[in-house]
Design an enzyme around this catalytic site. Structure first.
Site, mmCIF file in Angstrom:
data_model
loop_
_atom_site.group_PDB
_atom_site.id
_atom_site.type_symbol
_atom_site.label_atom_id
_atom_site.label_comp_id
_atom_site.label_asym_id
_atom_site.label_seq_id
_atom_site.Cartn_x
_atom_site.Cartn_y
_atom_site.Cartn_z
ATOM 1 N N GLU A 114 0.848 -1.203 0.000
ATOM 2 C CA GLU A 114 0.000 0.000 0.000
ATOM 3 C C GLU A 114 0.878 1.247 0.000
ATOM 4 O OE1 GLU A 114 -3.306 0.920 -0.316
ATOM 5 O OE2 GLU A 114 -2.460 2.917 -0.093
ATOM 6 N N ASP A 125 -7.674 1.291 -8.478
ATOM 7 C CA ASP A 125 -8.151 2.575 -9.000
ATOM 8 C C ASP A 125 -8.362 2.451 -10.511
ATOM 9 O OD1 ASP A 125 -7.959 3.759 -6.471
ATOM 10 O OD2 ASP A 125 -5.817 4.138 -6.747
ATOM 11 N N THR A 153 -13.503 -7.427 0.457
ATOM 12 C CA THR A 153 -12.649 -6.277 0.741
ATOM 13 C C THR A 153 -13.558 -5.139 1.245
ATOM 14 O OG1 THR A 153 -12.767 -5.004 -1.312
ATOM 15 C CG2 THR A 153 -11.390 -6.977 -1.355
HETATM 16 N N1 SAM Z 1 -8.019 -3.254 -2.138
HETATM 17 C C1 SAM Z 1 -8.776 -2.411 -1.234
HETATM 18 C C2 SAM Z 1 -10.235 -2.753 -1.279
HETATM 19 O O1 SAM Z 1 -10.648 -3.472 -2.184
HETATM 20 O O2 SAM Z 1 -10.983 -2.337 -0.381
HETATM 21 C C3 SAM Z 1 -8.534 -0.918 -1.542
HETATM 22 C C4 SAM Z 1 -9.038 -0.418 -2.864
HETATM 23 S S1 SAM Z 1 -8.641 1.302 -3.148
HETATM 24 C C5 SAM Z 1 -9.736 1.764 -4.421
HETATM 25 C C6 SAM Z 1 -7.102 1.200 -4.035
HETATM 26 C C7 SAM Z 1 -5.884 1.200 -3.132
HETATM 27 O O3 SAM Z 1 -4.732 0.985 -3.909
HETATM 28 C C8 SAM Z 1 -5.690 2.526 -2.397
HETATM 29 O O4 SAM Z 1 -5.513 2.280 -1.018
HETATM 30 C C9 SAM Z 1 -4.439 3.097 -3.055
HETATM 31 O O5 SAM Z 1 -3.697 3.913 -2.163
HETATM 32 C C10 SAM Z 1 -3.702 1.838 -3.458
HETATM 33 N N2 SAM Z 1 -2.769 2.048 -4.579
HETATM 34 C C11 SAM Z 1 -3.057 2.636 -5.761
HETATM 35 N N3 SAM Z 1 -1.971 2.678 -6.554
HETATM 36 C C12 SAM Z 1 -0.964 2.096 -5.847
HETATM 37 C C13 SAM Z 1 0.402 1.850 -6.118
HETATM 38 N N4 SAM Z 1 0.959 2.235 -7.269
HETATM 39 N N5 SAM Z 1 1.140 1.234 -5.182
HETATM 40 C C14 SAM Z 1 0.594 0.853 -3.990
HETATM 41 N N6 SAM Z 1 -0.704 1.073 -3.671
HETATM 42 C C15 SAM Z 1 -1.468 1.679 -4.582
#
Ligand code: SAM
Length: 213
Positions: A69, A118, A191
């Protein structure tokens, strides 16, 4: 994911290196030592607040899990969960997924989970999607031969894009569900985003794909 300013998060992470691994690059090729066993390692990229991996680690004590994360203010929530649950088979890394190949060598990982990544809906941002071809190459370079990606999302556009990206990369589509919660898939661990979106009546897409090497 809503970002709240948590100035204390950095210290809390630094105080708990047994859970949020410091200097993860130093363990490249040697992750079994970190866990003290040879169990397979599954990683979740973009792990958020950790609900999925805490559930998976409890459900599968013979698998080692690592959550990746980017944001301190988010991973610190996963850390608090882990401190409470004290799971020996779950570690967290506070790093950008773009650096994965500095941290894991070929064969270090058996499976990659991508959950509710995302969507980056604008075409000019396609390269940021965690299912873009450069990320698929990064995963290939850390997975065992025949390693898998398991992907869930509520976003139809991202799902369709990702299936095409997987297929163009030469991955085998092993399993595709257009409505996970109405499918016969067993053992699903929700999740945070999955809970939120399914409670709002949205369907959840899921697939499993495999590298053919
Ligand atoms: N997987 C979780 C869920 O399903 O509830 C969180 C989904 S959230 C939309 C996307 C997560 O991916 C965020 O916490 C964001 O900070 C993380 N994230 C996005 N791009 C990332 C990257 N390049 N490296 C690490 N984390 C990343």
């Amino acid at each position: 994911m809503r970002l709240r300013n948590k100035p204390w998060a950095k210290d809390r992470i630094a105080e708990n290196p047994q859970y949020v691994v410091a200097n993860p690059e130093s363990h490249k090729g040697n992750w079994s030592k970190v866990f003290g066993n040879d169990n397979p390692i599954h990683i979740e990229v973009g792990t958020g607040k950790g609900q999925f991996l805490v559930g998976m680690a409890k459900q599968n004590p013979n698998v080692n899990y690592i959550g990746i994360e980017l944001f301190e203010s988010i991973i610190v929530v996963a850390l608090d969960r882990l401190i409470e649950e004290k799971l020996p088979n779950l570690k967290l890394l506070n790093v950008d997924a773009a650096t994965l190949n500095d941290i894991f060598g070929k064969n270090d990982v058996e499976r990659v989970y991508l959950n509710f990544s995302d969507p980056w809906p604008k075409n000019r941002h396609a390269k940021r999607r965690l299912t873009y071809k450069t990320f698929l190459k990064r995963y290939e370079d850390l997975l065992v031969d025949g390693g898998e990606i398991h992907f869930k999302t509520d976003n139809q556009g991202l799902f369709e894009y990702s299936l095409t990206s997987f297929s163009e990369y030469g991955l085998l589509l092993k399993y595709v569900s257009l409505d996970l919660h109405k499918s016969d898939f067993e053992g699903n661990v929700m999740t945070e985003y999955e809970e939120k979106f399914s409670n709002a009546g949205q369907r959840i897409y899921r697939c499993e794909v495999k590298y053919l090497n």
